[in-house]
Design an enzyme around this catalytic site. Structure first.
Site, mmCIF file in Angstrom:
data_model
loop_
_atom_site.group_PDB
_atom_site.id
_atom_site.type_symbol
_atom_site.label_atom_id
_atom_site.label_comp_id
_atom_site.label_asym_id
_atom_site.label_seq_id
_atom_site.Cartn_x
_atom_site.Cartn_y
_atom_site.Cartn_z
ATOM 1 N N ARG A 21 0.823 -1.209 0.000
ATOM 2 C CA ARG A 21 0.000 0.000 0.000
ATOM 3 C C ARG A 21 0.860 1.264 0.000
ATOM 4 N NH1 ARG A 21 -4.737 -1.938 -0.144
ATOM 5 N NH2 ARG A 21 -5.157 -3.905 0.906
ATOM 6 N N HIS A 51 4.727 -9.162 -7.088
ATOM 7 C CA HIS A 51 3.499 -8.384 -7.282
ATOM 8 C C HIS A 51 3.808 -6.914 -7.007
ATOM 9 C CE1 HIS A 51 -0.611 -7.082 -7.239
ATOM 10 N NE2 HIS A 51 -1.115 -8.299 -7.284
ATOM 11 N N TYR A 54 -0.386 -2.339 -4.841
ATOM 12 C CA TYR A 54 -1.764 -2.080 -5.288
ATOM 13 C C TYR A 54 -1.985 -0.610 -5.619
ATOM 14 C CZ TYR A 54 -3.062 -6.473 -2.977
ATOM 15 O OH TYR A 54 -3.168 -7.762 -2.599
ATOM 16 N N HIS A 91 -1.467 -4.743 -11.562
ATOM 17 C CA HIS A 91 -2.852 -4.421 -11.913
ATOM 18 C C HIS A 91 -2.794 -3.326 -12.974
ATOM 19 C CE1 HIS A 91 -4.434 -5.777 -7.688
ATOM 20 N NE2 HIS A 91 -3.790 -6.718 -8.314
ATOM 21 N N GLU A 126 -2.623 -8.481 -14.828
ATOM 22 C CA GLU A 126 -3.575 -9.318 -14.091
ATOM 23 C C GLU A 126 -4.993 -9.076 -14.594
ATOM 24 O OE1 GLU A 126 -3.024 -9.311 -9.868
ATOM 25 O OE2 GLU A 126 -4.905 -10.383 -9.507
ATOM 26 N N ASP A 160 -6.579 -14.327 -12.484
ATOM 27 C CA ASP A 160 -7.000 -14.406 -11.081
ATOM 28 C C ASP A 160 -8.414 -14.996 -11.067
ATOM 29 O OD1 ASP A 160 -8.286 -13.609 -8.566
ATOM 30 O OD2 ASP A 160 -6.483 -12.412 -8.206
ATOM 31 N N HIS A 163 -11.074 -12.775 -9.608
ATOM 32 C CA HIS A 163 -11.347 -11.602 -10.448
ATOM 33 C C HIS A 163 -12.144 -11.954 -11.701
ATOM 34 C CE1 HIS A 163 -7.564 -9.367 -8.711
ATOM 35 N NE2 HIS A 163 -8.429 -9.714 -7.791
ATOM 36 N N HIS A 195 -3.679 -16.823 -10.230
ATOM 37 C CA HIS A 195 -3.943 -16.510 -8.823
ATOM 38 C C HIS A 195 -5.156 -17.327 -8.435
ATOM 39 C CE1 HIS A 195 -1.976 -12.223 -8.858
ATOM 40 N NE2 HIS A 195 -1.086 -13.189 -8.715
ATOM 41 N N ASP A 208 -14.413 -8.243 -6.285
ATOM 42 C CA ASP A 208 -13.025 -8.507 -5.880
ATOM 43 C C ASP A 208 -12.841 -8.642 -4.375
ATOM 44 O OD1 ASP A 208 -10.312 -8.840 -5.701
ATOM 45 O OD2 ASP A 208 -9.771 -6.887 -6.532
ATOM 46 N N HIS A 210 -11.649 -11.701 -2.021
ATOM 47 C CA HIS A 210 -11.154 -13.080 -2.044
ATOM 48 C C HIS A 210 -11.696 -13.875 -0.861
ATOM 49 C CE1 HIS A 210 -7.284 -11.715 -4.389
ATOM 50 N NE2 HIS A 210 -8.392 -11.177 -4.855
ATOM 51 N N GLU A 240 -3.892 -16.347 -2.911
ATOM 52 C CA GLU A 240 -4.032 -14.988 -2.353
ATOM 53 C C GLU A 240 -5.284 -14.961 -1.492
ATOM 54 O OE1 GLU A 240 -4.414 -12.882 -6.119
ATOM 55 O OE2 GLU A 240 -2.434 -12.010 -5.775
HETATM 56 ZN ZN ZN Z 1 -8.126 -9.358 -5.900
HETATM 57 FE FE FE Z 2 -4.741 -11.525 -7.798
HETATM 58 FE FE FE Z 3 -3.295 -8.667 -7.718
#
Ligand code: ZN
Ligand code: FE
Ligand code: FE
Length: 260
Positions: A21, A51, A54, A91, A126, A160, A163, A195, A208, A210, A240
């Protein structure tokens, strides 16, 4: 990271290049990176996946935000060369009202600025849930980004499961159809990683969130088909899910039990 993952029963892992973040990255310890490379080779790891944070938005309307994304991705790709031939996932971004076409243009522009012919890392876009103004919720959008990237041989896709399901692709009821659509629009040769996440929400919810494997709307029977599908079974899968060490260990064991 490598040893901890092995203690959970895995043979690859995903990690954040820096605070997910934020922006701070620790200095690379070349010896530590070399030790990981040796471990990966000895233990026959599948490719590891980095990754991006975000918080990056390569499709932002604000040039400062885009420049930050560009700098971060460039810096991450330089760092990735300490562990050559692995993969880096990001992303695509949110167009924040500028429209999908402008988002696609900005994302492909950023990739054209950041990728180099020398890099050994494959950069993965992704698949997104299509939440808000996210770009990448439709296969067509990812295909269009890739089409505009000059060094497109350095680019792949990470699917993913949460997603795509939230994005409206019915991997539970029609996995075959979704994969043939992916193949027709993007090309399955671009698919480099999965993912593997269950979803707290129903198909096409564009949410979104998870869920642990088997605890959501995708469910264990669908995951069994996914991990064994001839087009997917050879790919690396990365969890994830909202879990702790014990939970991941159990999920890995459950998935291995379903793998034929
Ligand atoms: Zn996600
Ligand atoms: Fe993902
Ligand atoms: Fe991701």
């Amino acid at each position: 990271m490598g040893r901890q993952m092995m203690s959970m029963g895995g043979n690859t892992f995903q990690f954040f290049t820096r605070n997910p973040r934020g922006s701070k990255a620790k200095a690379i310890d070349p010896q530590d990176a070399a030790a990981l490379c040796r471990l990966m080779e000895e233990q026959h790891f599948a490719k590891i996946l980095a990754h991006a944070p975000y918080t990056l938005n390569p499709a932002s309307a604000d040039p400062k935000v885009r420049e930050f994304a560009r700098m971060t991705i460039k810096d991450d790709l330089e760092r990735m060369e300490y562990t050559p031939n692995q993969m880096y996932n990001f992303h695509p971004g949110s167009h924040v009202g500028q429209g999908t076409e402008e988002g696609i243009r900005l994302i492909s522009q950023l990739l054209n600025d950041a990728l180099t012919p020398e890099q050994t890392t494959t950069v993965l876009l992704e698949t997104m849930a299509g939440k808000g103004s996210e770009v990448g919720g439709k296969f067509e959008e990812l295909a269009e980004i890739i089409k505009r990237v000059e060094l497109s041989e350095k680019v792949g896709v990470c699917l993913d499961t949460c997603h795509v399901h939230d994005g409206g692709y019915d991997i539970v009821g029609n996995l075959e159809g979704v994969l043939s659509e992916f193949d027709r629009i993007i090309g399955l040769k671009r698919l480099k990683a999965v993912h593997i996440n269950d979803s707290k929400n129903p198909l096409a919810s564009h949410k979104d969130r998870h869920e642990v494997i088997g605890g959501g709307h995708i469910g264990l029977a669908a995951f069994e088909r996914i991990i064994n599908h001839p087009q997917l079974r050879g790919l690396p899968f990365y969890l994830e899910t909202p879990n702790e060490i014990a939970g991941y260990t159990k999920e890995i064991a459950v998935l291995k039990g379903l793998y034929r």
